[in-house]
Design a protein around this motif. Structure first.
Motif, PDB file in Angstrom:
ATOM      1  N   MET A  34       0.152  71.073  21.551  1.00 24.49           N
ATOM      2  CA  MET A  34      -0.343  72.415  21.309  1.00 24.49           C
ATOM      3  C   MET A  34      -0.209  72.742  19.818  1.00 24.49           C
ATOM      4  SD  MET A  34       0.582  76.100  22.987  1.00 24.49           S
ATOM      5  CE  MET A  34       2.344  76.058  22.837  1.00 24.49           C
ATOM      6  N   ILE A  35      -1.228  73.347  19.285  1.00 24.83           N
ATOM      7  CA  ILE A  35      -1.238  73.750  17.879  1.00 24.83           C
ATOM      8  C   ILE A  35      -0.456  75.048  17.748  1.00 24.83           C
ATOM      9  CG2 ILE A  35      -2.697  74.457  15.953  1.00 24.83           C
ATOM     10  CD1 ILE A  35      -4.974  72.893  17.434  1.00 24.83           C
ATOM     11  N   VAL A  36       0.488  75.063  16.810  1.00 27.91           N
ATOM     12  CA  VAL A  36       1.265  76.276  16.545  1.00 27.91           C
ATOM     13  C   VAL A  36       0.980  76.694  15.105  1.00 27.91           C
ATOM     14  CG1 VAL A  36       3.565  77.303  16.484  1.00 27.91           C
ATOM     15  CG2 VAL A  36       3.031  75.575  18.212  1.00 27.91           C
ATOM     16  N   LEU A  37       0.357  77.850  14.956  1.00 26.40           N
ATOM     17  CA  LEU A  37      -0.070  78.327  13.645  1.00 26.40           C
ATOM     18  C   LEU A  37       1.085  78.390  12.649  1.00 26.40           C
ATOM     19  CD1 LEU A  37      -2.380  79.434  11.914  1.00 26.40           C
ATOM     20  CD2 LEU A  37      -1.859  81.702  12.823  1.00 26.40           C
ATOM     21  N   ARG A  38       2.223  78.900  13.072  1.00 22.54           N
ATOM     22  CA  ARG A  38       3.346  79.044  12.133  1.00 22.54           C
ATOM     23  C   ARG A  38       3.830  77.695  11.607  1.00 22.54           C
ATOM     24  NH1 ARG A  38       5.951  80.336  17.113  1.00 22.54           N
ATOM     25  NH2 ARG A  38       7.522  78.757  17.592  1.00 22.54           N
ATOM     26  N   ARG A  39       3.724  76.646  12.420  1.00 19.90           N
ATOM     27  CA  ARG A  39       4.123  75.310  11.953  1.00 19.90           C
ATOM     28  C   ARG A  39       3.144  74.783  10.912  1.00 19.90           C
ATOM     29  NH1 ARG A  39       5.222  72.921  17.766  1.00 19.90           N
ATOM     30  NH2 ARG A  39       7.157  74.023  18.237  1.00 19.90           N
ATOM     31  N   GLU A  40       1.868  74.992  11.142  1.00 24.41           N
ATOM     32  CA  GLU A  40       0.854  74.541  10.181  1.00 24.41           C
ATOM     33  C   GLU A  40       1.013  75.269   8.852  1.00 24.41           C
ATOM     34  OE1 GLU A  40      -1.058  71.932  10.616  1.00 24.41           O
ATOM     35  OE2 GLU A  40      -0.358  71.687  12.673  1.00 24.41           O
ATOM     36  N   ILE A  41       1.231  76.575   8.914  1.00 24.31           N
ATOM     37  CA  ILE A  41       1.441  77.351   7.689  1.00 24.31           C
ATOM     38  C   ILE A  41       2.674  76.838   6.956  1.00 24.31           C
ATOM     39  CG2 ILE A  41       2.100  79.632   6.791  1.00 24.31           C
ATOM     40  CD1 ILE A  41       0.272  80.814   9.016  1.00 24.31           C
ATOM     41  N   GLY A  42       3.749  76.637   7.689  1.00 23.96           N
ATOM     42  CA  GLY A  42       4.988  76.133   7.084  1.00 23.96           C
ATOM     43  C   GLY A  42       4.808  74.784   6.429  1.00 23.96           C
ATOM     44  N   SER A  94      -5.950  82.087  -0.172  1.00 23.77           N
ATOM     45  CA  SER A  94      -7.161  81.585   0.473  1.00 23.77           C
ATOM     46  C   SER A  94      -7.123  80.069   0.635  1.00 23.77           C
ATOM     47  CB  SER A  94      -8.408  82.000  -0.313  1.00 23.77           C
ATOM     48  OG  SER A  94      -8.359  81.484  -1.627  1.00 23.77           O
ATOM     49  N   LEU A  95      -6.546  79.366  -0.336  1.00 25.52           N
ATOM     50  CA  LEU A  95      -6.457  77.908  -0.253  1.00 25.52           C
ATOM     51  C   LEU A  95      -5.481  77.489   0.846  1.00 25.52           C
ATOM     52  CD1 LEU A  95      -7.408  75.228  -1.391  1.00 25.52           C
ATOM     53  CD2 LEU A  95      -5.562  75.371  -3.059  1.00 25.52           C
ATOM     54  N   VAL A  96      -4.366  78.193   0.940  1.00 23.32           N
ATOM     55  CA  VAL A  96      -3.397  77.898   1.996  1.00 23.32           C
ATOM     56  C   VAL A  96      -4.035  78.131   3.357  1.00 23.32           C
ATOM     57  CG1 VAL A  96      -1.223  78.648   3.063  1.00 23.32           C
ATOM     58  CG2 VAL A  96      -1.350  78.325   0.579  1.00 23.32           C
ATOM     59  N   LEU A  97      -4.699  79.271   3.520  1.00 21.57           N
ATOM     60  CA  LEU A  97      -5.321  79.582   4.803  1.00 21.57           C
ATOM     61  C   LEU A  97      -6.450  78.605   5.120  1.00 21.57           C
ATOM     62  CD1 LEU A  97      -5.350  83.476   4.649  1.00 21.57           C
ATOM     63  CD2 LEU A  97      -3.762  81.980   5.882  1.00 21.57           C
ATOM     64  N   ARG A  98      -7.178  78.188   4.124  1.00 21.96           N
ATOM     65  CA  ARG A  98      -8.240  77.212   4.346  1.00 21.96           C
ATOM     66  C   ARG A  98      -7.659  75.893   4.838  1.00 21.96           C
ATOM     67  NH1 ARG A  98     -13.639  74.962   2.354  1.00 21.96           N
ATOM     68  NH2 ARG A  98     -13.324  72.868   3.132  1.00 21.96           N
ATOM     69  N   ARG A 158      -6.808  72.020   9.170  1.00 17.00           N
ATOM     70  CA  ARG A 158      -5.896  71.223   9.995  1.00 17.00           C
ATOM     71  C   ARG A 158      -6.077  71.539  11.475  1.00 17.00           C
ATOM     72  NH1 ARG A 158      -0.097  70.278   7.758  1.00 17.00           N
ATOM     73  NH2 ARG A 158      -0.504  69.672   5.614  1.00 17.00           N
ATOM     74  N   ILE A 159      -6.202  72.809  11.776  1.00 15.49           N
ATOM     75  CA  ILE A 159      -6.371  73.218  13.171  1.00 15.49           C
ATOM     76  C   ILE A 159      -7.709  72.722  13.700  1.00 15.49           C
ATOM     77  CG2 ILE A 159      -6.645  75.201  14.703  1.00 15.49           C
ATOM     78  CD1 ILE A 159      -4.524  76.626  12.929  1.00 15.49           C
ATOM     79  N   ALA A 160      -8.751  72.852  12.898  1.00 15.91           N
ATOM     80  CA  ALA A 160     -10.070  72.387  13.320  1.00 15.91           C
ATOM     81  C   ALA A 160     -10.062  70.887  13.599  1.00 15.91           C
ATOM     82  CB  ALA A 160     -11.108  72.731  12.255  1.00 15.91           C
ATOM     83  N   VAL A 161      -9.429  70.121  12.734  1.00 15.52           N
ATOM     84  CA  VAL A 161      -9.337  68.676  12.931  1.00 15.52           C
ATOM     85  C   VAL A 161      -8.558  68.375  14.213  1.00 15.52           C
ATOM     86  CG1 VAL A 161      -8.344  66.544  12.008  1.00 15.52           C
ATOM     87  CG2 VAL A 161      -9.652  68.063  10.511  1.00 15.52           C
ATOM     88  N   ALA A 162      -7.467  69.091  14.442  1.00 12.70           N
ATOM     89  CA  ALA A 162      -6.684  68.902  15.674  1.00 12.70           C
ATOM     90  C   ALA A 162      -7.510  69.230  16.910  1.00 12.70           C
ATOM     91  CB  ALA A 162      -5.420  69.753  15.627  1.00 12.70           C
ATOM     92  N   GLU A 163      -8.442  70.148  16.763  1.00 15.58           N
ATOM     93  CA  GLU A 163      -9.338  70.512  17.866  1.00 15.58           C
ATOM     94  C   GLU A 163     -10.522  69.555  17.996  1.00 15.58           C
ATOM     95  OE1 GLU A 163      -8.582  75.323  17.934  1.00 15.58           O
ATOM     96  OE2 GLU A 163     -10.235  74.537  16.731  1.00 15.58           O
ATOM     97  N   GLY A 164     -10.591  68.579  17.096  1.00 10.52           N
ATOM     98  CA  GLY A 164     -11.653  67.584  17.169  1.00 10.52           C
ATOM     99  C   GLY A 164     -12.931  67.971  16.471  1.00 10.52           C
ATOM    100  N   LEU A 165     -12.878  68.964  15.599  1.00  7.16           N
ATOM    101  CA  LEU A 165     -14.073  69.386  14.871  1.00  7.16           C
ATOM    102  C   LEU A 165     -14.178  68.638  13.548  1.00  7.16           C
ATOM    103  CD1 LEU A 165     -13.789  73.231  15.419  1.00  7.16           C
ATOM    104  CD2 LEU A 165     -15.196  71.617  16.690  1.00  7.16           C
ATOM    105  N   HIS A 166     -15.402  68.412  13.113  1.00  7.11           N
ATOM    106  CA  HIS A 166     -15.646  67.819  11.801  1.00  7.11           C
ATOM    107  C   HIS A 166     -15.722  68.950  10.780  1.00  7.11           C
ATOM    108  CE1 HIS A 166     -17.233  65.358   8.608  1.00  7.11           C
ATOM    109  NE2 HIS A 166     -18.202  66.233   8.447  1.00  7.11           N
ATOM    110  N   ILE A 167     -14.974  68.830   9.715  1.00  6.92           N
ATOM    111  CA  ILE A 167     -14.948  69.851   8.675  1.00  6.92           C
ATOM    112  C   ILE A 167     -15.652  69.306   7.435  1.00  6.92           C
ATOM    113  CG2 ILE A 167     -13.485  71.342   7.250  1.00  6.92           C
ATOM    114  CD1 ILE A 167     -13.251  71.789  10.282  1.00  6.92           C
ATOM    115  N   PRO A 168     -16.769  69.903   7.051  1.00  3.95           N
ATOM    116  CA  PRO A 168     -17.450  69.427   5.835  1.00  3.95           C
ATOM    117  C   PRO A 168     -16.647  69.791   4.588  1.00  3.95           C
ATOM    118  CG  PRO A 168     -18.528  71.380   6.692  1.00  3.95           C
ATOM    119  CD  PRO A 168     -17.452  71.009   7.690  1.00  3.95           C
ATOM    120  N   ASP A 169     -16.742  68.944   3.596  1.00  2.00           N
ATOM    121  CA  ASP A 169     -16.053  69.177   2.328  1.00  2.00           C
ATOM    122  C   ASP A 169     -16.862  70.192   1.525  1.00  2.00           C
ATOM    123  OD1 ASP A 169     -14.626  69.078  -0.004  1.00  2.00           O
ATOM    124  OD2 ASP A 169     -15.375  67.120  -0.602  1.00  2.00           O
ATOM    125  N   THR A 170     -16.310  71.397   1.377  1.00  2.00           N
ATOM    126  CA  THR A 170     -17.032  72.427   0.627  1.00  2.00           C
ATOM    127  C   THR A 170     -16.285  72.876  -0.624  1.00  2.00           C
ATOM    128  OG1 THR A 170     -16.067  74.180   1.988  1.00  2.00           O
ATOM    129  CG2 THR A 170     -18.200  73.300   2.678  1.00  2.00           C
TER     130      THR A 170
END
Length: 108
Positions: free
Chosen positions: A1-9, A64-68, A73-85
């Motif tokens: 399970m993805i935990v937002l606080r862990r990813e932020i940390g 904004s960079l931290v949140l991005r 990370r969450i999107a990748v964990a969910e199996g989504l492809h994230i384009p490099d922008t």
């Protein structure tokens, strides 16, 4: 399970460690207790938006960079492809001339 606080940390800890700074230095600059910052970095405490902004300011990293990075990370964990922008040179400039690490490198 993805935990937002862990990813932020994880993202905050990575930024601090790349800068070669201690918890004490960042906690002092962010005006937060060393223990609380440690708990935020370990994903044990939720950081308020104000506290997160203060930590980012102390690290001289845009919120904004931290949140991005967290979002990517969450999107990748969910199996989504994230384009490099965000160009790599933007990352390099943000991290005081150091090359981006794997955890803050563009995904995709």
């Amino acid at each position: 399970m993805i935990v937002l606080r862990r990813e932020i940390g994880d993202v905050l800890r990575g930024a601090r460690q790349r800068q070669g700074r201690t918890l004490r230095e960042v906690s002092s600059a962010a005006r937060v207790s060393l223990g609380y910052l440690s708990e935020v970095e370990r994903g044990q405490k939720e950081a308020s938006s104000e506290l997160l902004a203060s930590i980012c300011e102390a690290l001289d990293v845009p919120l904004s960079l931290v949140l991005r990075e967290v979002s990517d990370r969450i999107a990748v964990a969910e199996g989504l492809h994230i384009p490099d922008t965000i160009p790599a040179d933007v990352y390099v400039g943000l991290y005081r001339g150091t090359a981006p690490s794997e955890d803050l490198a563009p995904v995709g």
